[in-house]
Write a protein that holds these residues in place. Sequence first.
Motif, mmCIF file in Angstrom:
data_model
loop_
_atom_site.group_PDB
_atom_site.id
_atom_site.type_symbol
_atom_site.label_atom_id
_atom_site.label_comp_id
_atom_site.label_asym_id
_atom_site.label_seq_id
_atom_site.Cartn_x
_atom_site.Cartn_y
_atom_site.Cartn_z
ATOM 1 N N GLN A 1 42.392 40.003 36.872
ATOM 2 C CA GLN A 1 44.207 39.759 37.179
ATOM 3 C C GLN A 1 45.441 39.191 36.468
ATOM 4 N N VAL B 1 51.604 39.677 44.416
ATOM 5 C CA VAL B 1 50.171 38.884 44.018
ATOM 6 C C VAL B 1 50.608 37.783 44.788
ATOM 7 N N ILE C 1 54.936 43.145 40.756
ATOM 8 C CA ILE C 1 53.968 42.228 39.974
ATOM 9 C C ILE C 1 54.705 42.430 38.832
ATOM 10 N N LEU D 1 51.160 35.899 35.298
ATOM 11 C CA LEU D 1 51.750 35.473 37.100
ATOM 12 C C LEU D 1 52.421 34.606 37.297
#
Length: 452
Positions: free
Chosen positions: A41, A53, A391, A447
Motif C-alpha cells: 500500500q 486510507v 488517497i 501515506l
Amino acid sequence: MLESGQIPNPTTRSIAALGWDALTRNDPDLGALLDAEARYQTASLSMVASASVAPPSVLCANGTVLSNVTAEGYPGARYHPGAAHFDEIETLAVERAKRVFGAQFANVQPHSCSSANLAVMGALLPRGGRILALDLDSGGHLTHGAGASVSGKYYDVAHYGVARDGNLDYGTILDRALAHRPDVIIAGASAYPRWLDFPRFRAIADRVGAYLLADISHIAGLVAAGLHPSPIDYAHITTTSTYKQLAGPRGGLILLGKDHRRTAPDGRTELWKQMQRAVFPGFQGTPDPSSIAAKARALAIASSGAFQSTMKRVVDNAKALSDELVTLGYDVLTGGTDNHMVLVDVRAAGLTGIVAERALEQCGILVNRNKIPGDPHPPTVGGGLRFGTNILAQRGMGPFEVRACAGIVHDVLSGIRVRDAGHYELDGALRDAARDRVNALCARFPLRFDDE
C-alpha cells in the motif's frame, strides 16, 4: 493461562502490543503477509475511487477487546449483559454521525452500505415493491436494483440513465417516475462524476408519492466537508459506507433528517423507529462493536479542519486530473468532474478497461475498470477506467503531482500492445521506468493520516 510477558490487568495498548508480538511469533506466515500488504500500500499509487486510507487510530479502534462483546439490540436495550461500555461507545458514534452530517437520527450498526440499503428497502417495500434507480451501466450500484443483486430479484425495478453528454436528465427521470410509479426512488451512484441534485430528486419523489433514498457512499466525505450538497433534509433516508471516502472501517450508516418522525409505510410507526427495527432484528443480528468504535473515531476525524482540507484537495486534484487527461487526448465522460471521480472511455485508444487496469497495476498504479454508458463490454472487461483522488489527497499530493500521475498513466497506456480484449503486452523497460517514477512519487509523498 497468561502468555509469557502478559500482564494480569491489561489495557488496550498492552493487548495490541502483545497481540502483534504473539502473531508474528506464533504465526509468522500471516504476520509476513500483513507486513507485505502494508509495504504494498505504501509503494502503490492508488487512484481507486472507492477507497480511502484509514488512519492508525481508526485501525486500532477496529481491533480492540470490543470484539469480545456480544450485544444484540441498541444502547439501553440489549439482549445480552456486559454492554455498559459498548452502550456508551455506540451512543458516541451515533451523536458524532448526527453532528457530522447534520442529521436528526443515525443508526451506526450496518455492516456495510449494501446491508444498510437492503434494510431500508425491506422497511419501505413489500416483496415486489417498485424501485426506480440509476442503471448499473450508467454508473449505478448493484444494490440499487441490479439483476445480480437480491434487490433486483425481490423488487420490481425500473432504471433511469444518463443523457448523451453523460449527465443526469432530471426531466427524463421524472418521466420514468410517472410511468413506473415507484415506491422508492434511489438517488446515488458508484460511477458518476457530477453533483447530484437532491432537491430535484425530492420533487420527483413527492410528485409520484415515493420515498427518496440517497446513497452517498462515494461522496460522503465531500458532503461532510460541505463540498457537495447534502441530501439529509431532502431524502427521507440517507445511507453511506464509512470507508470509501470517510477513511473509516468497513461499515455503513443510516441517516435521517427532518423526515425522521414521518409515518412509515405501516401507517403507525415513525420512520426512525422503522429503520431501527429494519437493521435489528430485521436484517442483522449482533452488531460489530469494534467497527462501531472505529466509526466513532473516523467521524471525529471527519469533523476536523484537517479532514476538510483533505477533501478540498480531493476536489482540486480531481479537476486537475480530468483537465490533464483531456489535454492528453482522452475522452473524459461529462468533460470533467465535480467530485473526486474521473471516468475515462479508453475504447478510443484501442483499449479495454481490463487491459488498461492490468497494465497500470504492473507499474504500481491502481485504478479500476468500469462500464460506461453504451458500453458493449461485460463488467469483467469494461470500456472505461474509473479514477479517484481520495488517497492521492491523503498523501498530500496537489494538482502539480496529480498531473505528473496523469503523465505516467498516459505513458503506460500509450505503450500497451493489445492482443485481444483481455490480453496485452507491455515493454519491460517501459514498465520499469514507470515503476521508478511511481516509487519516487510515493517516497516523496508517503501515506499521510488526518489523525488529530
